[in-house]
Design a protein around this motif. Sequence first.
Motif, short mmCIF file in Angstrom:
data_model
loop_
_atom_site.label_atom_id
_atom_site.label_comp_id
_atom_site.label_asym_id
_atom_site.label_seq_id
_atom_site.Cartn_x
_atom_site.Cartn_y
_atom_site.Cartn_z
N CYS A 1 4.77 -111.92 -44.64
CA CYS A 1 5.76 -111.78 -43.57
C CYS A 1 5.24 -112.44 -42.30
O CYS A 1 4.04 -112.69 -42.16
CB CYS A 1 6.07 -110.31 -43.29
N TRP A 2 6.14 -112.68 -41.37
CA TRP A 2 5.78 -113.27 -40.08
C TRP A 2 6.86 -112.88 -39.06
O TRP A 2 7.97 -112.48 -39.44
CB TRP A 2 5.68 -114.79 -40.19
N PHE A 3 6.52 -113.02 -37.79
CA PHE A 3 7.50 -112.76 -36.73
C PHE A 3 8.16 -114.08 -36.33
O PHE A 3 7.49 -115.06 -36.03
CB PHE A 3 6.83 -112.12 -35.51
N GLU A 4 9.49 -114.05 -36.35
CA GLU A 4 10.29 -115.22 -36.00
C GLU A 4 11.07 -114.91 -34.73
O GLU A 4 11.67 -113.85 -34.60
CB GLU A 4 11.25 -115.53 -37.15
N GLU A 5 11.06 -115.85 -33.79
CA GLU A 5 11.80 -115.61 -32.55
C GLU A 5 13.29 -115.50 -32.82
O GLU A 5 13.87 -116.34 -33.54
CB GLU A 5 11.53 -116.73 -31.54
N HIS A 6 13.89 -114.48 -32.25
CA HIS A 6 15.33 -114.27 -32.41
C HIS A 6 16.03 -114.79 -31.15
O HIS A 6 15.87 -114.24 -30.07
CB HIS A 6 15.63 -112.78 -32.61
N THR A 7 16.79 -115.85 -31.32
CA THR A 7 17.39 -116.51 -30.15
C THR A 7 18.84 -116.12 -29.93
O THR A 7 19.44 -116.51 -28.94
CB THR A 7 17.31 -118.03 -30.32
N GLY A 8 19.44 -115.37 -30.83
CA GLY A 8 20.84 -114.99 -30.68
C GLY A 8 21.04 -113.98 -29.56
O GLY A 8 20.13 -113.21 -29.22
N ASN A 9 22.22 -113.99 -28.97
CA ASN A 9 22.51 -113.01 -27.92
C ASN A 9 22.94 -111.68 -28.54
O ASN A 9 23.09 -111.57 -29.76
CB ASN A 9 23.58 -113.53 -26.96
N GLY A 10 23.17 -110.71 -27.71
CA GLY A 10 23.45 -109.37 -28.21
C GLY A 10 24.77 -109.24 -28.92
O GLY A 10 24.98 -108.29 -29.69
N THR A 11 25.71 -110.14 -28.70
CA THR A 11 27.04 -110.04 -29.32
C THR A 11 27.20 -110.94 -30.53
O THR A 11 28.15 -110.76 -31.30
CB THR A 11 28.12 -110.39 -28.29
N ALA A 12 26.32 -111.90 -30.71
CA ALA A 12 26.44 -112.83 -31.84
C ALA A 12 26.16 -112.11 -33.16
O ALA A 12 25.30 -111.23 -33.23
CB ALA A 12 25.48 -114.00 -31.66
N ASP A 13 26.88 -112.49 -34.19
CA ASP A 13 26.70 -111.91 -35.51
C ASP A 13 25.63 -112.71 -36.26
O ASP A 13 25.87 -113.85 -36.66
CB ASP A 13 28.02 -111.94 -36.28
#
Length: 519
Positions: free
Chosen positions: A158-170
């Motif tokens: 496993c690894w940590f991937e940056e999450h770039t989506g905003n709070g409302t994006a699906d």
Amino acid sequence: MDYKYGRLSLPVQAEDFKRGPVLQSVGDRSMSLLALVEVNRGQWWPWGHKKVKLYSFLFGLTVAFLITASYVLNGDKKGLLLTPSPYHVQVVSNTGHHPYNLTFIRDYASVKEVVKSIVAKVEFSHRRVPDLKQLLENEPHIFSVIPRKFLTSIKNPCWFEEHTGNGTADPYGKNVYALYSRRFQAIYEYLRSALREHLYEQGGKRYRLRCLPYFYIMGQPKCGTTDLYDRLRRHPDVRFTTMKEPHWWTRKRFGIIRLSDGFNARYPMKDYLDLLDLAAFQIHDNLLGNRSKGRAKRDIIIGEASASTMWDNNAWVYFYHNGTEEEPPFLVQDFIHAVQPDAKFIVMLRDPVERLYSDYLYFGLANKSVEDFHERVSESLQLLEACLSESSLRSCVYNTSLNVAMPVRLQVGLYIVYLLDWMSVYSKEQILVLRLEDHAANCKKTMHKVFRFLSLGSLSVEKEAEITRSPASNTRRPADLHLGPMLPATRDLLQQFYQPFNQRLAKMLQDKAFLWTQP
């Protein structure tokens, strides 16, 4: 990256025969004949003593046309790989005299000679393993997502991937697995809400835990993989992908949704990783010490169980064919090894004769009978013999058009060919090979082998009993029980055919049980 494919018109000339396989499926149901042609890398076969081989080979292709036309006209296409080629190829019509008539394929003595001819041509060779640079150039989307190193604090990769989506994006709105699998949409509804709870913030950025499988149940079809999956997923330390058989490495990454459909847009790697998110969330909870939901800390590993992983490389000719090679330049295991050199694999095998009959019974064919099975076996053997007359064993095993043309999947039972190729990149210690016959006779013993292989923790007596005493999964359907066993003549042909492959397999595994000589 643009994954649309143009169509190149390649008029087939006599001098073009003998190269790698090209397949065309004509759209209209009433005219859907498989245009199977063999294209040459160099020169046309010299006339003379090879004329009989040529006519025999063309006869085999003609038989394939008739078989496929019969299936299509009866609406019985399940199990056929009717995927259109990116190349447009003219149908070659042969009006010459054939050395054999149609009774040849039903002539037991003649087919025995075909089997002897095949056995005489069996020769195992080493494959050329591609280097990492070649893999990167051909599938950059895989390596743009997967890091070179994984977290060392957990067992699963496993690894940590940056999450770039905003709070409302699906985050799962465009996942192709969810779009084509209604039964999994409810799971994705849960994942949407759970993701927000499992974002890790650091330095003003948000990260999500991503994982690959720790192990793969990779084959073979009709060898008990479903039963192994059903038992293993009851272990408290084991999780599986959201769907049992994602077939990403062999099919979905090429845009093959179902074998009977054409090419669609490729499934991105991230869509495949989404299938592991449910388990990744639990690993994330353990990693951060989150006990709020009352879970005990467990060293969870994730499995993936696609029975096509070991053998299915049928898409290679459409994506890696450069016009000069008869064998695939890249196999599935090359790409998995490039990102997961430490992965583990479990293979469940079965007497290949019985496997083939079970495979035949599984597909929804019309008018199934032991006589029909015998004819399909005879026709498939002749087509394989024709290929081996001009090409190597590996070339024929991975020959896409031949695999489609054969009425039964003879090649899936050539276990040693696939295992040797897997061991060209993975060590023998990373592949656990089991027999279905042993599993059926002593399920507890085989499951203990699996637990040790995966370094799983100990179980309570009650939990172990739950895993090992449950009834077998995916047994023969009641509708097919009346057919009984295959004809003795069919069994004799298949036993002779598979014998040299089983002998090499038993030698490699140092276990005579893989000869399958005992009833």
